[in-house]
Design a protein around this motif. Structure first.
Motif: not given
Length: 498
Positions: A34-39, A149-160, A173-184
């Motif tokens: 029930h929350t909007d995105l950080n567009v 151990a790590m978190t992702t961060g979020c891409c939705t606006v504050p809604n508390y 509130h922290q906007y963010g994402a976790l880039i995960v690269e898996i090598d060959s």
């Protein structure tokens, strides 16, 4: 009337079954119901997806526990732009050593999202969907490879929810994402990204914009290198990070992190080790005999200075941060051991003479800087005395991390509670806690006095991007900081959200 309870559904753990021999890239971020995105940020993530061939996935977070335990389709409760890539019915094991705990159910207002999940993957790496960006190096056997151990961060606006906890969470509130690269070969490379006010974000030397544009070969604002402790330099980490071979004592390649990311500011932590006469082993006769052929204290400092001079770049300000290992020199000069040390007595007396002559003046000499300048430290290299401030953007870089509050030892918990962001070193265990980022190590793990038992040490550097975000670069033992194999085709991957 019987109290209502929320039942816990056992979620299946599904193996991603990624094809081997190619690189796989994922961007993982949390979304609240029930929350909007950080567009702008979400569009920039789509830019990343399109340009890299990677895949963007979303994970649900909510302050209503019943929603995550609901056995039906929860997608209608989330923004329409994330429903097709929302993973919630199963946990995902991307590779044997990396589990995404999609059903962790961390409350969006939580300030300690990792607290209950450090052992969720039995000592191996685990990802937790959460608003707050956090990372912790996990305890393991001394010779085992690092795990996090790590978190992702979020891409939705504050809604508390209203109340003190909700108001505090909205401020952090922290906007963010976790880039995960898996090598060959299956090696894992996780990196956080954080957007600026337009939604654009930087990952290594590329900036991804919300309009679909990608800017290549962008510089970074700063890098805080993992503790150097030059006398214990790790050959693979030094070569990959700086192009410098400690064994050959020269630059051997231009293919390195320093020259690829071209930071405006380069912060050196624990430059000197002070190994030959450090307090750990100065009274150990067996150690003293074993290093007789390795030179003198003066030689050790000269070798570290030669390395620092080789790092200096015309468009980069190189800053030696005075750290606890650097200060071991001053500690040694106060010890009477030096005056009867055949290999080092002349140097000990010389430096003490310089120091004593300066003590009566208004500005006593910094004896560590004096010793490094005497050994040839370039005038273009900044020497930052212990405790001096050095702010880049909104991040304080002047703290090494060994000194805490009111004379106590420094910890990431302490630094996370102050009102400004910090980049520190000292602990050798890469950590993100609130606004506190701590780098790892660039030196070898086995340094003689710390062998055996458990460890959280791991190689890692802090990168501060021009867009304002920060990330920990976690290096493999061979020095890799990113996937190097062939880019995976999207069509070659099974859809994780299927």
């Amino acid at each position: 009337m019987a109290a209502t309870t929320t039942r816990i559904i056992a979620r299946e753990t599904r193996d991603a079954e990624l094809p081997k021999g190619i690189v796989h890239r994922f961007a993982l971020t949390a979304v609240q119901d029930h929350t909007d995105l950080n567009v702008g940020f979400h569009k920039a993530l789509k830019t990343w997806e399109t340009s890299t061939g990677g895949e963007l996935y979303h994970f649900p977070i909510t302050d209503s526990p019943k929603l995550l335990e609901f056995d039906g389709d929860i997608r209608p409760y989330f923004h329409e732009d994330v429903r097709e890539t929302l993973i919630y019915k199963h946990r995902v094991r991307l590779v044997p050593d990396l589990l995404v705990l999609t059903d962790a159910g961390v409350n969006p207002a939580s300030s300690k999202p990792l607290q209950s999940f450090l052992t969720a993957n039995v000592g191996r790496s685990v990802i937790i969907p959460a608003v707050q960006i956090a990372l912790e190096s996990l305890p393991r056997m001394f010779t085992a490879d690092p795990a996090f151990a790590m978190t992702t961060g979020c891409c939705t606006v504050p809604n508390y929810k209203s109340g003190p906890a909700g108001k505090a969470a909205s401020l952090n509130h922290q906007y963010g994402a976790l880039i995960v690269e898996i090598d060959s070969d299956g090696a894992i490379f996780p990196r956080h990204v954080q957007p600026d006010e337009t939604g654009a974000f930087q990952d290594l030397d590329r900036v991804y914009l919300s309009n679909g544009e990608v800017r290549d070969k962008e510089r970074v604002w700063g890098i805080s290198w993992g503790d150097l402790q030059h006398a214990f330099a790790d050959e693979a980490i030094y070569t990959a990070s700086f192009g410098w071979s400690p064994k050959q004592r020269r630059k051997v390649t231009d293919d390195n992190i320093l020259d690829a990311l071209r930071p405006y500011y380069s912060f050196l932590e624990d430059t000197n080790e002070f190994r030959l006469r450090g307090h750990h082993n100065i009274k150990d006769p067996h150690f003293r005999t074993s290093v007789l052929q390795e030179g003198t204290v003066e030689d050790e400092i000269a070798a570290a200075v030669a390395f620092v001079n080789a790092l200096d770049r015309p468009l980069t300000e190189t800053i030696v941060k005075e750290s606890n290992h650097d200060l071991f020199l001053a500690r040694w000069l106060k010890s009477p051991e030096g005056r009867i040390d055949p290999e080092n007595a002349a140097y000990w007396h010389e430096l003490n003479g310089v120091l004593h002559r300066s003590l009566g003046g208004k500005h006593p000499i910094n004896i560590v800087e004096h010793a490094m300048r005497r050994a040839g430290l370039s005038d273009t290299v900044v020497y930052l005395p212990c405790g001096e401030s050095y702010v880049v953007g909104d991040v304080e870089n002047g703290l090494h991390g060994h000194q805490g509050l009111n004379g106590s030892n420094g910890t990431t918990t302490t630094f996370s509670k102050i009102g400004f962001k910090t980049n520190t070193g000292h602990g050798h265990a890469p950590t993100i806690s609130g606004g506190s980022y701590r780098s790892g190590a660039s030196c070898v793990r086995d340094r003689g006095f710390n062998v055996g038992g458990l460890t959280t040490e791991a190689p890692g550097h802090i990168v501060h991007y021009m867009t304002g975000g920060r990330a920990l670069l976690l290096l493999q033992p061979d020095g890799r900081h990113r996937a190097c194999g062939e880019l995976a085709c999207r069509s070659g991957n099974p859809r994780l959200a299927a």
